[in-house]
Design a protein around this motif. Structure first.
Motif, mmCIF file in Angstrom:
data_model
loop_
_atom_site.group_PDB
_atom_site.id
_atom_site.type_symbol
_atom_site.label_atom_id
_atom_site.label_comp_id
_atom_site.label_asym_id
_atom_site.label_seq_id
_atom_site.Cartn_x
_atom_site.Cartn_y
_atom_site.Cartn_z
ATOM 1 N N VAL A 235 0.837 -1.203 0.000
ATOM 2 C CA VAL A 235 0.000 0.000 0.000
ATOM 3 C C VAL A 235 0.871 1.252 0.000
ATOM 4 N N ALA A 236 2.068 1.166 0.596
ATOM 5 C CA ALA A 236 2.985 2.302 0.550
ATOM 6 C C ALA A 236 3.495 2.505 -0.881
ATOM 7 N N GLU A 237 3.818 1.399 -1.548
ATOM 8 C CA GLU A 237 4.269 1.485 -2.936
ATOM 9 C C GLU A 237 3.157 2.015 -3.835
ATOM 10 N N TRP A 238 1.936 1.521 -3.628
ATOM 11 C CA TRP A 238 0.799 1.958 -4.443
ATOM 12 C C TRP A 238 0.517 3.441 -4.239
ATOM 13 N N THR A 239 0.602 3.913 -2.998
ATOM 14 C CA THR A 239 0.367 5.323 -2.689
ATOM 15 C C THR A 239 1.400 6.213 -3.379
#
Length: 249
Positions: A235-239
């Protein structure tokens, strides 16, 4: 009085009334026998079974402190997760909800898993209650997503988990779909994205699966915990990717 010898201890059980539980925690050396006994009792109950912590105290001669310390240790080792319980209409905090897992969802507590004291209650009441829920197959009723978004999340998670092996005959979907979904909706409320779930599945495969055999690594004892770590990274990468797209657009 004759002292007990160190010989064979025989166990007699009834022909009926058995409970099916995952015995993995019995070999977890981080737990005391007291904690293992309490966890065995909780896991022997049906899914979504509820009880007040003060009721647990009444059902044993160990005393209040023993029960509370056992719950505390189970929380520290990842078998118990606590969260605030809010009224769906008023959003008012009504108490604490305690979820019990068959296998730990974390290896050790961190900043995202703050340990909290169990309240010292003389008796349960409507405004200040602590409940224990046996979370073997739990559906999160507190999600704030609309039905279509929820369907997309469930479909993406189902597709992702069906590709991840649990052993040579089953996938994560077969055994851990409900547990992983419940964990995601509690820990990542408002951050569930189909694309991030796909990224998390890719990370899980890289971390947990032996590429030579296509089977899970022996070191993986908590698929839910590993998937939590993978989704946190995903989710950090996607954000970050969404931010880059927004800036470039």
């Amino acid at each position: 009085m004759t002292k007990p010898s160190g010989g064979i201890v025989r166990v007699q059980k009834r022909d009926s009334g058995y409970a099916i539980i995952d015995p993995w925690f019995l070999s977890d050396e981080r737990l005391t026998w007291k904690s293992k006994g309490l966890l065995a009792y909780l896991l022997s109950k049906p899914s979504n079974w509820q009880v007040y912590v003060t009721d647990l105290v009444k059902r044993s001669k160990d005393g209040r402190d023993a029960v509370y310390s056992a719950l505390k240790q189970l929380e520290e080792c990842g078998y118990v997760e606590r969260s605030q319980k809010r009224n769906e209409d008023t959003k008012k905090i009504e108490g604490m909800e305690t979820i019990v897992y068959e296998r730990p969802i974390i290896d050790e507590p961190g900043p995202d898993f703050p340990l909290t004291d169990f309240p010292d209650m003389a008796k349960p009441d409507a405004d200040n209650s602590t409940q224990v829920i046996n979370d073997l197959n739990i559906n999160d009723s507190k999600k704030k997503m609309n039905k279509s978004a929820t369907a997309d999340i469930l479909k993406s998670l189902s597709k992702a988990l069906r590709k991840l092996p649990l052993n040579d005959t089953a996938t994560l979907y077969d055994q851990y779909f409900a547990d992983i979904y419940a964990m995601l909706t509690r820990r990542f409320s408002g951050q569930l994205e189909p694309e991030a779930i796909g990224l998390a599945a890719d990370r899980y495969f890289q971390k947990a699966v032996d590429l030579r055999t296509g089977l899970p690594k022996e070191s993986v004892y908590s698929p839910v915990g590993v998937f939590y770590d993978c989704y946190a990274e995903a989710v950090a990468e996607w954000t970050a990717e969404q931010f880059k797209r927004k800036c470039s657009g």
